[in-house]
Design an enzyme around this catalytic site. Structure first.
Site, PDB file in Angstrom:
ATOM      1  N   ARG A  63      52.352  49.742  35.455  1.00  0.00           N
ATOM      2  CA  ARG A  63      52.574  48.307  35.068  1.00  0.00           C
ATOM      3  C   ARG A  63      53.198  48.309  33.678  1.00  0.00           C
ATOM      4  NH1 ARG A  63      49.128  43.555  36.412  1.00  0.00           N
ATOM      5  NH2 ARG A  63      48.072  44.731  34.660  1.00  0.00           N
ATOM      6  N   ARG A 116      45.385  52.800  34.327  1.00  0.00           N
ATOM      7  CA  ARG A 116      45.645  52.231  35.389  1.00  0.00           C
ATOM      8  C   ARG A 116      47.184  52.620  36.063  1.00  0.00           C
ATOM      9  NH1 ARG A 116      43.899  47.049  37.347  1.00  0.00           N
ATOM     10  NH2 ARG A 116      46.282  46.479  37.190  1.00  0.00           N
ATOM     11  N   ARG A 136      49.833  44.062  22.242  1.00  0.00           N
ATOM     12  CA  ARG A 136      48.877  42.814  22.713  1.00  0.00           C
ATOM     13  C   ARG A 136      47.866  43.031  21.855  1.00  0.00           C
ATOM     14  NH1 ARG A 136      47.740  43.964  28.702  1.00  0.00           N
ATOM     15  NH2 ARG A 136      46.768  42.038  28.536  1.00  0.00           N
ATOM     16  N   LYS A 196      35.707  40.608  29.017  1.00  0.00           N
ATOM     17  CA  LYS A 196      35.367  38.965  28.897  1.00  0.00           C
ATOM     18  C   LYS A 196      35.176  38.342  30.085  1.00  0.00           C
ATOM     19  CE  LYS A 196      38.518  36.663  26.560  1.00  0.00           C
ATOM     20  NZ  LYS A 196      39.137  35.485  27.603  1.00  0.00           N
ATOM     21  N   ARG A 214      42.177  30.131  20.404  1.00  0.00           N
ATOM     22  CA  ARG A 214      42.841  31.203  19.931  1.00  0.00           C
ATOM     23  C   ARG A 214      43.226  31.247  18.621  1.00  0.00           C
ATOM     24  NH1 ARG A 214      45.025  34.278  24.713  1.00  0.00           N
ATOM     25  NH2 ARG A 214      44.222  33.406  26.570  1.00  0.00           N
TER      26      ARG A 214
END
Length: 220
Positions: free
Chosen positions: A154, A121, A165, A25, A87
């Site tokens: 992370r 990552r 999430r 996005k 949201r």
């Protein structure tokens, strides 16, 4: 007072863009503002929302709505793209009470693809170097190429966090997507790669808002 500006020459675009974390996005939004004459409103709203999300809380609808509408007061003479708001359904309804939303752009990227993107990552803590195990993997698994020191992941990029999430995003925004679908303004763009989704978004917006440069390329 509801903004219902009419007329082909004076018509300003009121748009929102939606997409899960990792859907591309941010990249698509930056390309939109590079090619088209509209304002991108994201930073302050996004920062506020992130402070709540990082604490595992939902952002209060009233706080988000007040901030967004305050920011939009400064943009009445421009076409704009809202990013990170609304949201939730109450936020969408409150926004609709002040402005007529012309289009809601939804980036529909499969959650499994996003999960692979985000969990790939790995970081070398001392230098901040990022290794992506799909695109630029380290020569030895879990080891930084230059120093031979361990790579870490992370918290945000760990699989269980990413899944959490994405599920939270789905629960929160599905009613918003349905709201815009019923209003006939939802435009969904499906795909697994941002560079393949972008030309379709570009072509769609060409019919809605002036380009900054008429010769602007469809390429990123």
């Amino acid at each position: 007072m509801v903004d219902r500006t009419k007329g082909a020459s004076a018509r300003l675009l009121r748009a929102v863009i939606m997409g899960a974390p990792g859907s591309g996005k941010g990249t698509v939004s930056s390309r939109i503002t590079r090619h088209f004459a509209l304002k991108h409103l994201a930073s302050e709203i996004g920062v506020l929302a992130k402070t709540f999300i990082d604490q595992g809380k939902l952002t209060p609808d009233e706080v988000m709505t007040r901030l967004a509408l305050h920011e939009l007061k400064n943009l009445t003479q421009y076409s704009w793209l809202l990013d990170g708001f609304p949201r939730t359904l109450p936020q969408a309804e409150a926004l609709d009470g002040a402005y007529q939303i012309d289009t809601a752009i939804n980036l529909n990227v499969p959650f499994e693809v996003i999960k692979q993107r985000l969990t790939a990552r790995w970081i070398h803590p001392a230098s901040g170097r990022v290794h992506n195990i799909e695109f630029n993997p380290p020569k030895a698994v879990g080891i930084d190429d230059l120093t031979g020191e361990p790579l870490i992941q992370r918290d945000d990029d760990q699989p269980e966090t990413v899944v959490k999430r994405l599920k939270a995003y789905e629960v929160q925004t599905q009613p918003v997507l349905e709201y815009y679908r019923k209003k006939g303004v939802l435009e969904s763009f499906s795909g697994t790669e941002t560079n393949k989704i972008w030309p379709h978004v570009y072509a769609f917006l060409q019919t809605k808002v002036p380009q900054i440069n008429q010769k602007a390329s469809v390429t990123p």
